[in-house]
Write an enzyme that holds these catalytic residues in place. Structure first.
Site, PDB file in Angstrom:
ATOM      1  N   TYR A 216      -8.911   6.933  -3.314  1.00 56.66           N
ATOM      2  CA  TYR A 216      -7.580   6.907  -3.267  1.00 56.66           C
ATOM      3  C   TYR A 216      -7.497   8.230  -2.200  1.00 56.66           C
ATOM      4  O   TYR A 216      -6.695   8.411  -1.673  1.00 56.66           O
ATOM      5  CB  TYR A 216      -6.314   6.598  -3.864  1.00 56.66           C
ATOM      6  CG  TYR A 216      -5.238   7.121  -4.327  1.00 56.66           C
ATOM      7  CD1 TYR A 216      -4.591   5.331  -3.942  1.00 56.66           C
ATOM      8  CD2 TYR A 216      -4.500   7.712  -4.787  1.00 56.66           C
ATOM      9  CE1 TYR A 216      -3.133   6.290  -3.250  1.00 56.66           C
ATOM     10  CE2 TYR A 216      -2.712   8.090  -4.537  1.00 56.66           C
ATOM     11  CZ  TYR A 216      -2.800   7.483  -3.611  1.00 56.66           C
ATOM     12  OH  TYR A 216      -0.895   7.696  -3.538  1.00 56.66           O
TER      13      TYR A 216
ATOM     14  N   GLU B  36       4.888   4.350  -8.255  1.00 59.36           N
ATOM     15  CA  GLU B  36       4.924   5.673  -8.050  1.00 59.36           C
ATOM     16  C   GLU B  36       6.489   5.462  -9.335  1.00 59.36           C
ATOM     17  O   GLU B  36       6.686   6.990 -10.388  1.00 59.36           O
ATOM     18  CB  GLU B  36       6.075   6.513  -6.798  1.00 59.36           C
ATOM     19  CG  GLU B  36       4.914   6.527  -5.696  1.00 59.36           C
ATOM     20  CD  GLU B  36       3.393   7.893  -6.141  1.00 59.36           C
ATOM     21  OE1 GLU B  36       3.582   8.785  -6.845  1.00 59.36           O
ATOM     22  OE2 GLU B  36       2.485   7.988  -4.665  1.00 59.36           O
TER      23      GLU B  36
ATOM     24  N   TRP C 281      -1.038  10.237 -12.391  1.00 56.04           N
ATOM     25  CA  TRP C 281      -1.350   9.282 -11.864  1.00 56.04           C
ATOM     26  C   TRP C 281      -2.444   8.390 -11.684  1.00 56.04           C
ATOM     27  O   TRP C 281      -3.001   7.044 -11.422  1.00 56.04           O
ATOM     28  CB  TRP C 281      -1.674  10.033  -9.701  1.00 56.04           C
ATOM     29  CG  TRP C 281      -1.401   8.584  -8.937  1.00 56.04           C
ATOM     30  CD1 TRP C 281      -2.563   8.465  -8.306  1.00 56.04           C
ATOM     31  CD2 TRP C 281      -0.605   7.120  -8.249  1.00 56.04           C
ATOM     32  NE1 TRP C 281      -2.707   7.620  -7.566  1.00 56.04           N
ATOM     33  CE2 TRP C 281      -1.866   7.083  -7.293  1.00 56.04           C
ATOM     34  CE3 TRP C 281       0.460   7.370  -9.479  1.00 56.04           C
ATOM     35  CZ2 TRP C 281      -0.887   6.082  -6.805  1.00 56.04           C
ATOM     36  CZ3 TRP C 281       1.023   6.396  -7.611  1.00 56.04           C
ATOM     37  CH2 TRP C 281       0.047   5.284  -6.821  1.00 56.04           C
TER      38      TRP C 281
END
Length: 195
Positions: free
Chosen positions: A22, A44, A52
């Site tokens: 990522y 998000e 995350w």
């Protein structure tokens, strides 16, 4: 996967392959794809209060649950909230699930008004990524005055779960802001392509 010698932001230098990929291939790279932008807005807001990594490892389950983040399909999912809350593969938070559906409806209104999510979001930076030239992770703010301004506008326009921290994370994720550290190889790829 073998370790390579490229310099990364500290959070991307990890044994977690999904996080490293990522960092290397997605985070901070300017994105203008409508589906991906809506996906990142949704992920998000799901991250709020969580890591995350937790969200990223549930990404495929989110894609399955939310029709591949097809905006019009998600906008029609209101009756499916209780069903989504039974899906153990995703983060089962009613307010966040309802916010994703609500936000899809807001994006549909943008479309119906003749604009796109891409034009809407990138309008906050006049279509050009902001390069913060960060030398240290400690220099990275949780949000900026611009993110606060964007957050206020998004709330006025009907978006939910879009506080300044979520908005700034989105801006970083989709490349509106380049917050890769200046010694990170991705930073150099991004700045070299801008000429």
């Amino acid at each position: 996967m073998e370790h390579d010698e490229r310099t990364r932001c500290p959070w991307g230098e990890t044994a977690d392959e999904a996080m490293r990929t990522y960092h290397d291939e997605e985070w901070g790279r300017p994105c203008h794809d409508e589906t991906h932008l809506f996906e990142m807005l949704s992920l998000e807001l799901m991250q709020a209060g969580l890591s995350w990594s937790c969200v990223l490892h549930k990404r495929e389950a989110f894609r399955a649950a939310f029709s591949g983040f097809d905006v019009r399909a998600v906008a029609a999912m209101g009756p499916q909230v209780d069903e989504l809350l039974q899906d153990a593969g995703i983060i089962r938070n009613r307010r966040k699930i309802e916010a994703i559906i609500n936000n899809a409806q807001v994006v549909c209104r943008l479309y119906d008004g003749g604009t796109t999510l891409d034009a809407y979001l990138w309008g906050f930076v006049d279509g050009q990524p902001i390069d913060n030239r960060l030398a240290d992770m400690r220099d990275m703010p949780p949000f900026t005055p611009l993110a606060e301004q964007a957050s206020r506008q998004m709330k006025r326009d009907g978006f939910r779960f879009c506080g300044p921290t979520v908005v700034y994370s989105l801006m970083q994720a989709i490349g509106m802001v380049n917050d890769h550290l200046v010694d990170c190889f991705v930073y150099h790829e991004l700045t070299d392509t801008r000429g």
